[in-house]
Design an enzyme around this catalytic site. Sequence first.
Site, PDB file in Angstrom:
ATOM      1  N   ASP A 199      78.049 119.792 -21.735  1.00  0.00           N
ATOM      2  CA  ASP A 199      78.118 118.335 -21.950  1.00  0.00           C
ATOM      3  C   ASP A 199      78.945 117.723 -20.832  1.00  0.00           C
ATOM      4  O   ASP A 199      79.482 118.440 -19.976  1.00  0.00           O
ATOM      5  CB  ASP A 199      78.729 118.004 -23.331  1.00  0.00           C
ATOM      6  CG  ASP A 199      78.180 116.694 -23.919  1.00  0.00           C
ATOM      7  OD1 ASP A 199      78.292 115.648 -23.255  1.00  0.00           O
ATOM      8  OD2 ASP A 199      77.647 116.726 -25.047  1.00  0.00           O
ATOM      9  N   GLY A 225      79.447 119.377 -17.202  1.00  0.00           N
ATOM     10  CA  GLY A 225      78.473 119.031 -16.167  1.00  0.00           C
ATOM     11  C   GLY A 225      77.660 117.806 -16.535  1.00  0.00           C
ATOM     12  O   GLY A 225      77.768 117.282 -17.646  1.00  0.00           O
ATOM     13  N   ASP A 226      76.856 117.378 -15.560  1.00  0.00           N
ATOM     14  CA  ASP A 226      75.946 116.242 -15.754  1.00  0.00           C
ATOM     15  C   ASP A 226      74.544 116.816 -15.623  1.00  0.00           C
ATOM     16  O   ASP A 226      74.187 117.354 -14.567  1.00  0.00           O
ATOM     17  CB  ASP A 226      76.237 115.204 -14.655  1.00  0.00           C
ATOM     18  CG  ASP A 226      75.205 114.088 -14.641  1.00  0.00           C
ATOM     19  OD1 ASP A 226      74.157 114.204 -15.305  1.00  0.00           O
ATOM     20  OD2 ASP A 226      75.447 113.086 -13.937  1.00  0.00           O
ATOM     21  N   PHE A 227      73.762 116.741 -16.687  1.00  0.00           N
ATOM     22  CA  PHE A 227      72.473 117.445 -16.630  1.00  0.00           C
ATOM     23  C   PHE A 227      71.464 116.810 -15.672  1.00  0.00           C
ATOM     24  O   PHE A 227      70.438 117.405 -15.383  1.00  0.00           O
ATOM     25  CB  PHE A 227      71.875 117.747 -18.003  1.00  0.00           C
ATOM     26  CG  PHE A 227      71.822 116.658 -19.050  1.00  0.00           C
ATOM     27  CD1 PHE A 227      71.349 115.394 -18.769  1.00  0.00           C
ATOM     28  CD2 PHE A 227      72.216 116.950 -20.358  1.00  0.00           C
ATOM     29  CE1 PHE A 227      71.271 114.422 -19.769  1.00  0.00           C
ATOM     30  CE2 PHE A 227      72.151 115.987 -21.366  1.00  0.00           C
ATOM     31  CZ  PHE A 227      71.678 114.719 -21.057  1.00  0.00           C
ATOM     32  N   HIS A 245      65.369 112.146 -26.645  1.00  0.00           N
ATOM     33  CA  HIS A 245      65.024 110.787 -27.087  1.00  0.00           C
ATOM     34  C   HIS A 245      65.913 109.710 -26.451  1.00  0.00           C
ATOM     35  O   HIS A 245      65.598 108.537 -26.517  1.00  0.00           O
ATOM     36  CB  HIS A 245      65.005 110.689 -28.627  1.00  0.00           C
ATOM     37  CG  HIS A 245      66.329 110.617 -29.296  1.00  0.00           C
ATOM     38  ND1 HIS A 245      66.475 110.170 -30.609  1.00  0.00           N
ATOM     39  CD2 HIS A 245      67.582 110.919 -28.873  1.00  0.00           C
ATOM     40  CE1 HIS A 245      67.753 110.216 -30.946  1.00  0.00           C
ATOM     41  NE2 HIS A 245      68.434 110.664 -29.914  1.00  0.00           N
TER      42      HIS A 245
HETATM   43  C1  LIG Z   1      72.743 111.860 -28.953  1.00  0.00           C
HETATM   44  S1  LIG Z   1      73.973 113.021 -28.514  1.00  0.00           S
HETATM   45  C2  LIG Z   1      73.368 114.486 -29.259  1.00  0.00           C
HETATM   46  C3  LIG Z   1      74.442 115.454 -29.658  1.00  0.00           C
HETATM   47  C4  LIG Z   1      74.011 116.739 -30.356  1.00  0.00           C
HETATM   48  N1  LIG Z   1      73.129 117.543 -29.571  1.00  0.00           N
HETATM   49  C5  LIG Z   1      73.385 116.435 -31.693  1.00  0.00           C
HETATM   50  O1  LIG Z   1      72.202 116.631 -31.889  1.00  0.00           O
HETATM   51  O2  LIG Z   1      74.110 115.989 -32.582  1.00  0.00           O
HETATM   52  C6  LIG Z   1      73.692 113.229 -26.790  1.00  0.00           C
HETATM   53  C7  LIG Z   1      74.676 114.127 -26.080  1.00  0.00           C
HETATM   54  O3  LIG Z   1      74.290 114.236 -24.697  1.00  0.00           O
HETATM   55  C8  LIG Z   1      75.446 114.163 -23.892  1.00  0.00           C
HETATM   56  N2  LIG Z   1      75.095 113.650 -22.561  1.00  0.00           N
HETATM   57  C9  LIG Z   1      74.705 112.399 -22.241  1.00  0.00           C
HETATM   58  N3  LIG Z   1      74.455 112.298 -20.933  1.00  0.00           N
HETATM   59  C10 LIG Z   1      74.697 113.514 -20.404  1.00  0.00           C
HETATM   60  C11 LIG Z   1      74.606 114.050 -19.084  1.00  0.00           C
HETATM   61  N4  LIG Z   1      74.219 113.285 -18.071  1.00  0.00           N
HETATM   62  N5  LIG Z   1      74.916 115.359 -18.901  1.00  0.00           N
HETATM   63  C12 LIG Z   1      75.311 116.143 -19.940  1.00  0.00           C
HETATM   64  N6  LIG Z   1      75.398 115.684 -21.224  1.00  0.00           N
HETATM   65  C13 LIG Z   1      75.103 114.391 -21.438  1.00  0.00           C
HETATM   66  C14 LIG Z   1      76.357 113.202 -24.646  1.00  0.00           C
HETATM   67  O4  LIG Z   1      77.704 113.333 -24.241  1.00  0.00           O
HETATM   68  C15 LIG Z   1      76.109 113.609 -26.089  1.00  0.00           C
HETATM   69  O5  LIG Z   1      76.970 114.617 -26.518  1.00  0.00           O
END
Ligand SMILES: C[S@@+](CC[C@H](N)C(=O)[O-])C[C@H]1O[C@@H](n2cnc3c(N)ncnc32)[C@H](O)[C@@H]1O
Length: 336
Positions: A199, A225-227, A245
């Site tokens: 995350d 990281g940043d995906f 989504h």
């Molecule tokens: C809607 S939440 C879903 C959390 C979890 N997987 C769940 O189902 O409850 C989206 C997650 O993606 C992470 N996220 C958003 N942008 C991101 C990025 N660029 N790189 C890595 N993680 C990211 C957010 O920090 C968050 O924890």
Amino acid sequence: MTLKPSPENILSLGMSFWNAKALLSAVELGVFDALAEAPAGLAMLRDKLGLHERSARDFLDALVALNLLEREDGVYRNTAETDFFLVRARPSYVGGLLEMANARLYESWGHLTEALKTGRRQSENKEEGDLFAALYADPERLRGFLAAMSGVSAGAANAIAAKFPWAGYKSFVDVGAAQGMVPVTLAQAHPHLTGGGFDLPQVQPIFDEFVAANGLSDRLRFYPGDFFAGALPCADVIVMGHILHDWDLDQKRLLLKKAHDALPSGGALIVYEALIDDARRENAFGLLMSLNMLIETSGGFDYTGADCQGWMTEAGFSHTRVEHLLGPDSMVIGIK
Ligand SMILES: C[S@@+](CC[C@H](N)C(=O)[O-])C[C@H]1O[C@@H](n2cnc3c(N)ncnc32)[C@H](O)[C@@H]1O
């Protein structure tokens, strides 16, 4: 003789925000926490919760009528369900989602009509393109959001632990793991698994705290990281829950490709969401979740199992299948 149509369903649906807000305010006020300490009569509960005398009786009795409280001889107590799921101190608490709904979504959804006409996100910091940049600028909101995600994913996490054939795999990474509900649930259910959560770096302290509180720091680690910026960590299984989504179609495809790249041959990708049914007419929660993405994100939308299977096949997965998890949630499994 033809029956006259009844407006009952239409009116009860149209006014159902009353029910929702009564529950959200009850969580905000700590009604269920107060009653978990001890059942109480009206005067004591009114005092404890700081309710006005004009509101207290109607509010608490409305909660009784909504099956959220019980009342016997004037004494209020939690139902078995609210006592298990809505008491903050319990590990089974799922109210984080409701707290977020109360603090953020309730107001943002007041602008649904505008979102429907403009296609633009309506939640806080509208000018920020990325929901997460807007959310994570405030540490309190960050913590609240991540805890809310645990509420959203707790049921699905148990179902994924039970329904996926974990015995054939050794390691996993949950991409976008938030507080870590899915990694913790999988590690608790399957002692042979190691892995962790990937995350944004700001999430690490909250993830580490949750994993440590569950006694799993030796088997689960955080990958910052940043995906969109780099590669995903390698593992036998990659999980993405409520991730795709949030993003537009090109971004969805990019994330699926990155997951494919990070898996070994035979590895599995599990995508889970409130998948819309293929005919797009039954899973109202999934369709409304997609409108929630309209309210919350710049290009995000929910999708059907068939949509996701198609994108997975394009990304190079050789077999895909859809399996129902729990309530509105299903998973799409792709095998490399
Ligand atoms: C809607 S939440 C879903 C959390 C979890 N997987 C769940 O189902 O409850 C989206 C997650 O993606 C992470 N996220 C958003 N942008 C991101 C990025 N660029 N790189 C890595 N993680 C990211 C957010 O920090 C968050 O924890």
